[in-house]
Design a protein around this motif. Sequence first.
Motif, PDB file in Angstrom:
ATOM      1  N   LEU A  67       1.028  -1.198  -0.419  1.00  0.00           N
ATOM      2  CA  LEU A  67      -0.764   0.444   0.194  1.00  0.00           C
ATOM      3  C   LEU A  67       0.717   1.314   0.071  1.00  0.00           C
ATOM      4  O   LEU A  67       1.802   1.201   0.833  1.00  0.00           O
ATOM      5  N   VAL A  68       0.430   2.160  -1.403  1.00  0.00           N
ATOM      6  CA  VAL A  68       1.625   3.512  -0.890  1.00  0.00           C
ATOM      7  C   VAL A  68       0.543   4.322  -0.598  1.00  0.00           C
ATOM      8  O   VAL A  68       0.972   5.334   0.505  1.00  0.00           O
ATOM      9  N   ARG A  69      -0.684   4.297  -1.107  1.00  0.00           N
ATOM     10  CA  ARG A  69      -2.146   5.191  -0.380  1.00  0.00           C
ATOM     11  C   ARG A  69      -2.880   4.860  -0.878  1.00  0.00           C
ATOM     12  O   ARG A  69      -3.454   4.361  -1.447  1.00  0.00           O
ATOM     13  N   THR A  70      -4.083   5.591   0.504  1.00  0.00           N
ATOM     14  CA  THR A  70      -5.596   5.040   0.503  1.00  0.00           C
ATOM     15  C   THR A  70      -6.057   6.795  -0.317  1.00  0.00           C
ATOM     16  O   THR A  70      -6.048   7.595   0.583  1.00  0.00           O
ATOM     17  N   LEU A  71      -6.880   5.966  -1.083  1.00  0.00           N
ATOM     18  CA  LEU A  71      -7.823   8.199  -1.951  1.00  0.00           C
ATOM     19  C   LEU A  71      -8.582   8.295  -1.591  1.00  0.00           C
ATOM     20  O   LEU A  71      -9.773   8.714  -1.185  1.00  0.00           O
ATOM     21  N   ALA A  72      -9.624   7.333  -0.679  1.00  0.00           N
ATOM     22  CA  ALA A  72     -11.024   7.416  -0.316  1.00  0.00           C
ATOM     23  C   ALA A  72     -11.272   5.882   0.418  1.00  0.00           C
ATOM     24  O   ALA A  72     -10.485   4.633  -0.465  1.00  0.00           O
ATOM     25  N   LEU A  73     -12.464   5.379   0.909  1.00  0.00           N
ATOM     26  CA  LEU A  73     -12.557   4.715   1.782  1.00  0.00           C
ATOM     27  C   LEU A  73     -13.541   4.796   2.347  1.00  0.00           C
ATOM     28  O   LEU A  73     -14.829   5.807   3.376  1.00  0.00           O
ATOM     29  N   PHE A  74     -15.139   4.078   1.365  1.00  0.00           N
ATOM     30  CA  PHE A  74     -16.465   4.544   2.011  1.00  0.00           C
ATOM     31  C   PHE A  74     -16.641   2.791   3.049  1.00  0.00           C
ATOM     32  O   PHE A  74     -17.232   2.384   2.193  1.00  0.00           O
ATOM     33  N   LEU A  75     -16.482   3.434   4.563  1.00  0.00           N
ATOM     34  CA  LEU A  75     -17.039   2.115   4.699  1.00  0.00           C
ATOM     35  C   LEU A  75     -18.248   3.370   5.889  1.00  0.00           C
ATOM     36  O   LEU A  75     -17.892   3.970   5.945  1.00  0.00           O
ATOM     37  N   MET A  76     -18.823   2.039   6.775  1.00  0.00           N
ATOM     38  CA  MET A  76     -20.029   2.136   7.254  1.00  0.00           C
ATOM     39  C   MET A  76     -19.351   2.155   8.758  1.00  0.00           C
ATOM     40  O   MET A  76     -19.385   1.140   9.525  1.00  0.00           O
ATOM     41  N   PRO A  77     -18.810   3.645   9.656  1.00  0.00           N
ATOM     42  CA  PRO A  77     -18.356   3.271  10.977  1.00  0.00           C
ATOM     43  C   PRO A  77     -18.937   2.633  12.038  1.00  0.00           C
ATOM     44  O   PRO A  77     -19.818   3.049  11.907  1.00  0.00           O
ATOM     45  N   GLY A  78     -18.733   1.858  12.749  1.00  0.00           N
ATOM     46  CA  GLY A  78     -19.459   1.453  13.989  1.00  0.00           C
ATOM     47  C   GLY A  78     -19.555  -0.135  13.637  1.00  0.00           C
ATOM     48  O   GLY A  78     -19.266  -0.793  13.517  1.00  0.00           O
ATOM     49  N   LYS A  79     -21.220   0.069  13.585  1.00  0.00           N
ATOM     50  CA  LYS A  79     -22.166  -1.271  12.949  1.00  0.00           C
ATOM     51  C   LYS A  79     -22.037  -2.086  11.974  1.00  0.00           C
ATOM     52  O   LYS A  79     -21.649  -3.295  12.074  1.00  0.00           O
ATOM     53  N   GLY A  80     -21.424  -1.576  10.795  1.00  0.00           N
ATOM     54  CA  GLY A  80     -20.830  -2.171   9.570  1.00  0.00           C
ATOM     55  C   GLY A  80     -19.933  -2.713   9.730  1.00  0.00           C
ATOM     56  O   GLY A  80     -18.779  -3.455   8.727  1.00  0.00           O
ATOM     57  N   GLU A  81     -19.095  -3.202  10.841  1.00  0.00           N
ATOM     58  CA  GLU A  81     -16.918  -3.010  10.642  1.00  0.00           C
ATOM     59  C   GLU A  81     -16.946  -4.485  10.511  1.00  0.00           C
ATOM     60  O   GLU A  81     -16.073  -5.459   9.767  1.00  0.00           O
ATOM     61  N   ARG A  82     -17.949  -5.624  11.369  1.00  0.00           N
ATOM     62  CA  ARG A  82     -18.049  -6.977  10.547  1.00  0.00           C
ATOM     63  C   ARG A  82     -17.816  -7.637   8.900  1.00  0.00           C
ATOM     64  O   ARG A  82     -17.881  -8.689   8.440  1.00  0.00           O
ATOM     65  N   TRP A  83     -18.394  -6.123   7.673  1.00  0.00           N
ATOM     66  CA  TRP A  83     -18.457  -6.761   6.716  1.00  0.00           C
ATOM     67  C   TRP A  83     -16.839  -5.958   5.991  1.00  0.00           C
ATOM     68  O   TRP A  83     -16.426  -5.874   4.746  1.00  0.00           O
ATOM     69  N   TRP A  84     -16.427  -5.532   6.733  1.00  0.00           N
ATOM     70  CA  TRP A  84     -15.174  -4.205   5.869  1.00  0.00           C
ATOM     71  C   TRP A  84     -14.010  -5.931   5.832  1.00  0.00           C
ATOM     72  O   TRP A  84     -13.703  -5.533   5.000  1.00  0.00           O
ATOM     73  N   ASN A  85     -14.113  -6.849   6.104  1.00  0.00           N
ATOM     74  CA  ASN A  85     -13.129  -7.955   5.385  1.00  0.00           C
ATOM     75  C   ASN A  85     -13.411  -8.221   4.222  1.00  0.00           C
ATOM     76  O   ASN A  85     -13.181  -8.783   3.537  1.00  0.00           O
ATOM     77  N   GLU A  86     -14.649  -8.011   3.675  1.00  0.00           N
ATOM     78  CA  GLU A  86     -15.263  -8.146   1.985  1.00  0.00           C
ATOM     79  C   GLU A  86     -14.450  -7.039   0.702  1.00  0.00           C
ATOM     80  O   GLU A  86     -14.332  -7.335  -0.123  1.00  0.00           O
ATOM     81  N   VAL A 135      -9.510  -0.045  -7.323  1.00  0.00           N
ATOM     82  CA  VAL A 135     -10.919  -0.003  -6.471  1.00  0.00           C
ATOM     83  C   VAL A 135     -11.420  -0.958  -6.224  1.00  0.00           C
ATOM     84  O   VAL A 135     -11.681  -2.430  -7.784  1.00  0.00           O
ATOM     85  N   GLU A 136     -11.703  -1.190  -5.074  1.00  0.00           N
ATOM     86  CA  GLU A 136     -12.041  -2.363  -4.820  1.00  0.00           C
ATOM     87  C   GLU A 136     -13.801  -2.397  -4.176  1.00  0.00           C
ATOM     88  O   GLU A 136     -13.895  -1.183  -3.149  1.00  0.00           O
ATOM     89  N   TYR A 137     -14.836  -3.208  -4.570  1.00  0.00           N
ATOM     90  CA  TYR A 137     -16.349  -2.857  -4.471  1.00  0.00           C
ATOM     91  C   TYR A 137     -16.659  -4.376  -3.770  1.00  0.00           C
ATOM     92  O   TYR A 137     -16.683  -5.066  -4.040  1.00  0.00           O
ATOM     93  N   ALA A 138     -17.378  -3.669  -2.362  1.00  0.00           N
ATOM     94  CA  ALA A 138     -17.976  -5.012  -1.904  1.00  0.00           C
ATOM     95  C   ALA A 138     -19.559  -4.592  -1.224  1.00  0.00           C
ATOM     96  O   ALA A 138     -19.195  -3.792  -0.581  1.00  0.00           O
ATOM     97  N   ARG A 139     -20.420  -5.314  -1.778  1.00  0.00           N
ATOM     98  CA  ARG A 139     -21.661  -4.699  -0.982  1.00  0.00           C
ATOM     99  C   ARG A 139     -21.999  -5.842  -0.149  1.00  0.00           C
ATOM    100  O   ARG A 139     -21.706  -7.247   0.080  1.00  0.00           O
ATOM    101  N   GLU A 140     -23.146  -5.917   0.583  1.00  0.00           N
ATOM    102  CA  GLU A 140     -23.546  -6.460   1.534  1.00  0.00           C
ATOM    103  C   GLU A 140     -24.180  -7.365   1.081  1.00  0.00           C
ATOM    104  O   GLU A 140     -25.592  -6.678   0.809  1.00  0.00           O
ATOM    105  N   HIS A 141     -24.203  -8.643   1.228  1.00  0.00           N
ATOM    106  CA  HIS A 141     -24.857  -9.759   0.417  1.00  0.00           C
ATOM    107  C   HIS A 141     -25.358  -9.262  -1.397  1.00  0.00           C
ATOM    108  O   HIS A 141     -26.076  -9.312  -1.685  1.00  0.00           O
ATOM    109  N   GLY A 142     -23.862  -8.501  -1.235  1.00  0.00           N
ATOM    110  CA  GLY A 142     -23.671  -8.651  -2.302  1.00  0.00           C
ATOM    111  C   GLY A 142     -22.583  -9.124  -3.223  1.00  0.00           C
ATOM    112  O   GLY A 142     -21.651  -9.606  -2.949  1.00  0.00           O
ATOM    113  N   PRO A 143     -22.553  -8.748  -4.545  1.00  0.00           N
ATOM    114  CA  PRO A 143     -20.995  -8.674  -5.674  1.00  0.00           C
ATOM    115  C   PRO A 143     -19.855  -8.403  -4.321  1.00  0.00           C
ATOM    116  O   PRO A 143     -19.813  -7.367  -4.071  1.00  0.00           O
TER     117      PRO A 143
END
Length: 179
Positions: A67-86, A135-143
């Motif tokens: 990893l050199v630099r993170t440009l954007a990170l769209f995550l739900m802080p708090g309750k959605g952390e269990r899905w971050w490993n997706e 660009v990495e994309y993951a959706r809860e119960h999705g692709p």
Amino acid sequence: MLRRYYSRRSFFRRVLGGVLALGLVRAQGKPWPPGMELRVSFAYGGGGLRYRAPYLAVYVEDERGHLVRTLALFLMPGKGERWWNELRRYFSLGSLEAMRTLSGPTRPPGRYTVAWDGKDERGQAVAQGNYYLCVEYAREHGPYELFREKVELGEKAFQKSYSLRGELVEVALDYGKKT
């Protein structure tokens, strides 16, 4: 008591190895061209009855996959952390604390643009050369989708556009002078 004696050569080899392992010596190359930036535009679709906004990471890796630099990170802080490993690749590169610090809210479908000014996570300028834009994309119960493209960043400006066949529908790269 066993004593070890080091030759001058082995001493310097150990010291240099330690310095390299600590990252105190950086690979020297041509410096990042002043005034240049890489703009990354991406679009994703979706919707429906049980649609949940995706988790998304936009980041830059070096040629070795670090990893050199993170440009954007769209995550739900708090309750959605269990899905971050997706976000499989990004999750393996960083720490959970860094993800908590960098994360922003998830976003609805649309087009978004982020820019990279040629600095790493510590704010130091990187050298010209080959990098991977991810660009990495993951959706809860999705692709899950991963766009990873090798780009050569130097003095020469370029524009590239990629049409994709998933919910992540487009990624466009524009490398040139800051606007």
